[in-house]
Design a protein around this motif. Structure first.
Motif, PDB file in Angstrom:
ATOM      1  N   GLU A 132      40.049  35.505  33.608  1.00 32.60           N
ATOM      2  CA  GLU A 132      39.858  36.604  31.935  1.00 32.60           C
ATOM      3  C   GLU A 132      38.814  37.490  32.514  1.00 32.60           C
ATOM      4  O   GLU A 132      38.824  38.731  32.295  1.00 32.60           O
ATOM      5  N   ALA A 133      38.248  37.370  33.317  1.00 34.79           N
ATOM      6  CA  ALA A 133      37.087  38.801  33.403  1.00 34.79           C
ATOM      7  C   ALA A 133      38.002  39.957  34.238  1.00 34.79           C
ATOM      8  O   ALA A 133      37.320  41.049  34.280  1.00 34.79           O
ATOM      9  N   SER A 134      38.457  39.723  35.689  1.00 32.96           N
ATOM     10  CA  SER A 134      39.536  40.060  35.986  1.00 32.96           C
ATOM     11  C   SER A 134      40.779  40.910  35.175  1.00 32.96           C
ATOM     12  O   SER A 134      40.905  43.061  35.840  1.00 32.96           O
ATOM     13  N   ASP A 135      41.149  40.485  34.003  1.00 29.58           N
ATOM     14  CA  ASP A 135      41.886  41.609  33.126  1.00 29.58           C
ATOM     15  C   ASP A 135      40.823  42.490  32.689  1.00 29.58           C
ATOM     16  O   ASP A 135      41.173  43.482  32.706  1.00 29.58           O
ATOM     17  N   ARG A 136      39.902  41.985  31.771  1.00 27.01           N
ATOM     18  CA  ARG A 136      38.814  42.398  31.150  1.00 27.01           C
ATOM     19  C   ARG A 136      38.469  44.482  31.981  1.00 27.01           C
ATOM     20  O   ARG A 136      38.405  45.420  31.384  1.00 27.01           O
ATOM     21  N   LEU A 137      38.592  43.408  32.855  1.00 23.91           N
ATOM     22  CA  LEU A 137      37.765  44.497  34.398  1.00 23.91           C
ATOM     23  C   LEU A 137      38.283  45.348  34.499  1.00 23.91           C
ATOM     24  O   LEU A 137      38.331  46.821  35.238  1.00 23.91           O
ATOM     25  N   GLY A 138      39.858  45.251  34.828  1.00 22.78           N
ATOM     26  CA  GLY A 138      40.611  45.912  35.614  1.00 22.78           C
ATOM     27  C   GLY A 138      40.435  45.738  37.237  1.00 22.78           C
ATOM     28  O   GLY A 138      40.860  46.252  38.413  1.00 22.78           O
ATOM     29  N   VAL A 139      39.870  44.560  37.620  1.00 28.06           N
ATOM     30  CA  VAL A 139      39.616  44.394  38.370  1.00 28.06           C
ATOM     31  C   VAL A 139      40.065  43.366  38.946  1.00 28.06           C
ATOM     32  O   VAL A 139      40.083  42.085  37.962  1.00 28.06           O
ATOM     33  N   PRO A 140      40.574  42.632  40.418  1.00 30.10           N
ATOM     34  CA  PRO A 140      41.648  41.524  41.027  1.00 30.10           C
ATOM     35  C   PRO A 140      40.284  40.327  41.369  1.00 30.10           C
ATOM     36  O   PRO A 140      38.915  40.930  41.287  1.00 30.10           O
ATOM     37  N   PHE A 141      40.711  39.646  40.541  1.00 23.36           N
ATOM     38  CA  PHE A 141      40.357  38.657  40.700  1.00 23.36           C
ATOM     39  C   PHE A 141      40.071  37.301  42.527  1.00 23.36           C
ATOM     40  O   PHE A 141      40.900  37.429  42.460  1.00 23.36           O
ATOM     41  N   GLY A 142      39.079  37.772  42.417  1.00 23.44           N
ATOM     42  CA  GLY A 142      38.942  37.286  44.428  1.00 23.44           C
ATOM     43  C   GLY A 142      38.709  35.420  44.361  1.00 23.44           C
ATOM     44  O   GLY A 142      40.065  34.737  44.792  1.00 23.44           O
ATOM     45  N   ILE A 143      38.244  34.669  44.689  1.00 25.35           N
ATOM     46  CA  ILE A 143      37.613  33.333  44.756  1.00 25.35           C
ATOM     47  C   ILE A 143      36.288  33.047  43.649  1.00 25.35           C
ATOM     48  O   ILE A 143      36.127  33.472  43.224  1.00 25.35           O
ATOM     49  N   ILE A 144      37.289  31.566  43.243  1.00 25.83           N
ATOM     50  CA  ILE A 144      36.130  30.462  42.359  1.00 25.83           C
ATOM     51  C   ILE A 144      35.121  30.112  43.558  1.00 25.83           C
ATOM     52  O   ILE A 144      35.818  29.318  44.249  1.00 25.83           O
ATOM     53  N   ASP A 145      33.769  29.823  43.905  1.00 30.40           N
ATOM     54  CA  ASP A 145      33.063  28.831  44.287  1.00 30.40           C
ATOM     55  C   ASP A 145      32.306  27.711  43.461  1.00 30.40           C
ATOM     56  O   ASP A 145      31.662  27.937  42.255  1.00 30.40           O
TER      57      ASP A 145
END
Lengths: 94, 452
Positions: B260-273
């Motif tokens: 969701e954050a990646s979509d809204r910011l237009g930035v690719p999603f990297g990883i979940i820690d």
């Protein structure tokens, strides 16, 4: 994981009294929010209502809705939360 | 439709078991901010961070409201500054730290990581300058975190850097003694540092990472403890299964937020820690979770075995839940940030040596350990060297975040407040290792690293 349906779960927890369902339902109707499903039980003396609602074409910002529900919850002496259905699908479905 | 029990279980996790998204960390590459002129370089850094991360906090809050889940921190990690600063030729990099601090403040984040250097095989001139600038940088900024990678399984241990970091940690403690050596709480040294870690103080954006990326850190020791309370007395196979299921659910929340954050910011999603990162709050403790396995107090015999199993089961549950698990992902065992660890250290049952053993199987290392102010720089380097060896030779990440508190001795405590908590000063074996540390040079890479 993305959710394709724009629905949310409203949960109401607290002491049972007259007018809880009416209070919440009136508020929802005010903003054209359609209720898809309701279930209500008393668990360990705790009033528990879970509502599934549709968020498409509603007449209020989602964040404002959350605030409005909170304040009506305060008036009724119950705790009301609204959470997008995507959360539950993510956690409980593979 | 999702059934009632699932809905109530989820609500319970967030309201009573302290499940939270610990951090949304935006990684921003500063590679293109290098400049021959230091002021010009700092200007580019400030502008770029504000341009990319300007909406980070706002978006974090929107997501938090949509799902009604707590998102505790919004943070930024950047390219190690020693790489960006190399072109400017300055012999003091404090202005870069001050620039990062200003940018963090402007974006409203509460930490920015990346005042860092990667020196596991050797120093560049810029690495050396950065390391020497750390005490001043941490003393004159509020939000900046610093990290140095001293060792890796592929290269061995840079013992010159281990020696220097002992001295730098002492200097940082002295420069920040008014705040209980708070500077040291924002400084961590690593072996095998992950390049995509969203957790502070060790977050930086590695040279192999993209232009801008969203990494999410999620935590929930309380959820796992609660799940274990339901299988009291059951055999350990069932315990492992239970932890995996809880880890799965927690990781899914992280993935949802990250997407969701990646979509809204237009930035690719990297990883979940997915890291079980404790806070000083009661019910949010990794030590108490270990005790739930059947231990009277964290630190007693059996603790390492329980932690090994916990760490492994958390990773397995997380990996099933998302294909983008990265960072540290496991159990953190900081002392000052964990109510149960503090209690065990104060009772004398949990000693530094046991913590070191535990770091062989946890996801990070000796974390937030306060030691007497009289501890020498060489002894601190010795502690670091041992921890680097554990990481290097066991092919895992290890770290040291140690705080020699000026003027304090064993039995006293130091208060950092907030999530950094309260640290009891722990006893240190003070027999000298100075001659070993002062040899310098490099401990060669272990035989099993030669895999080419």
């Amino acid at each position: 994981m993305k959710d394709d349906k724009n629905t949310a779960v409203i949960t109401v927890l607290g002491q049972d009294r007259v007018g809880i369902i009416a209070g919440v339902a009136n508020l929802l109707a005010e903003y054209d929010i359609n209720i898809i499903n309701i279930s209500q039980t008393i668990m360990d003396d705790l009033f528990t209502m879970i509502m599934l609602v549709e968020l498409r074409d509603i007449k209020i910002e989602e964040s404002d809705l959350s605030e409005r529900l909170k304040s009506i919850g305060d008036e009724l002496g119950v705790k009301i939360t609204i959470q997008h259905t995507g959360l539950f699908n993510a956690m409980h479905r593979i | 439709m999702i059934n009632e029990n699932e809905i109530l279980e989820t609500m319970e996790m967030f309201s009573n078991q302290h499940l939270d998204i610990r951090t949304i960390t935006m990684g921003i590459s500063l590679m293109d901010c290098a400049d021959g002129d230091i002021n010009r370089s700092c200007e580019k850094i400030y502008d770029k961070i504000c341009r990319y991360a300007g909406r980070l906090v706002e978006v974090g809050e929107e997501i938090s409201r949509k799902y009604n889940i707590p998102i505790i921190h919004k943070r930024i990690s950047v390219t190690p500054i020693s790489i960006v600063a190399a072109a400017c030729g300055s012999d003091d990099y404090t202005p870069f730290a001050k620039t990062l601090d200003r940018a963090a403040k402007a974006c409203g984040v509460n930490f920015i990581g990346g005042f860092s250097a990667l020196v596991h095989k050797g120093y560049t001139k810029a690495d050396k300058t950065l390391i020497e600038s750390i005490p001043e940088a941490l003393a004159t900024t509020e939000f900046v975190c610093s990290s140095v990678n001293l060792a890796s399984t592929r290269t061995g241990i840079n013992m010159d850097a281990v020696r220097d970091m002992g001295r730098i940690i002492k200097a940082t403690a002295d420069r920040t003694q008014d705040t209980g050596a708070l500077g040291c709480a924002k400084l961590v040294v690593f072996a095998n540092a992950p390049e995509d870690n969203p957790f502070m103080a060790g977050a930086f954006l590695g040279p192999g990472e993209p232009e801008c990326v969203i990494n999410v850190g999620i935590s929930g020791p309380g959820v796992v403890k609660h799940a274990l309370e339901k299988v009291k007395g059951a055999d350990l196979g069932i315990v492992a299964e239970t932890i995996k299921k809880a880890a799965f659910k927690i990781t899914r929340v992280g993935e949802l937020v990250a997407n969701e954050a990646s979509d809204r910011l237009g930035v690719p999603f990297g990883i979940i820690d997915l890291s079980l990162a404790p806070t000083p709050a009661v019910g949010d403790s990794v030590a108490r979770l270990l005790e739930e396995f059947g231990l009277e107090e964290c630190g007693t015999w059996g603790t390492t075995a329980a932690l090994a199993m916990l760490n492994d089961a958390v990773k397995k549950g997380g990996i099933m839940a998302s294909s983008s698990v990265g960072g540290l992902s496991g159990a953190f065992i900081p002392v000052s940030e964990d109510e149960g660890m503090i209690a065990a250290a104060m009772s004398g049952g949990l000693k530094l040596e046991k913590l070191e053993a535990m770091t062989c199987v946890c996801s990070v290392g000796l974390d937030m350990i306060a030691v007497p102010g009289a501890t020498t720089a060489e002894t601190i380097s010795g502690i670091i060297a041992d921890e680097m060896a554990l990481g290097t030779f066991n092919n895992k990440t290890t770290a040291v975040r140690i705080i020699p508190v000026p003027g304090k001795g064993v039995g006293e405590t130091v208060e950092f407040g907030g999530l950094l908590g309260t640290a009891p000063i722990m006893e240190v074996n003070n027999k000298s290792c100075a001659d070993f540390i002062n040899r310098g040079g490099r401990i060669p890479a272990p035989i099993h690293s030669f895999k080419n």
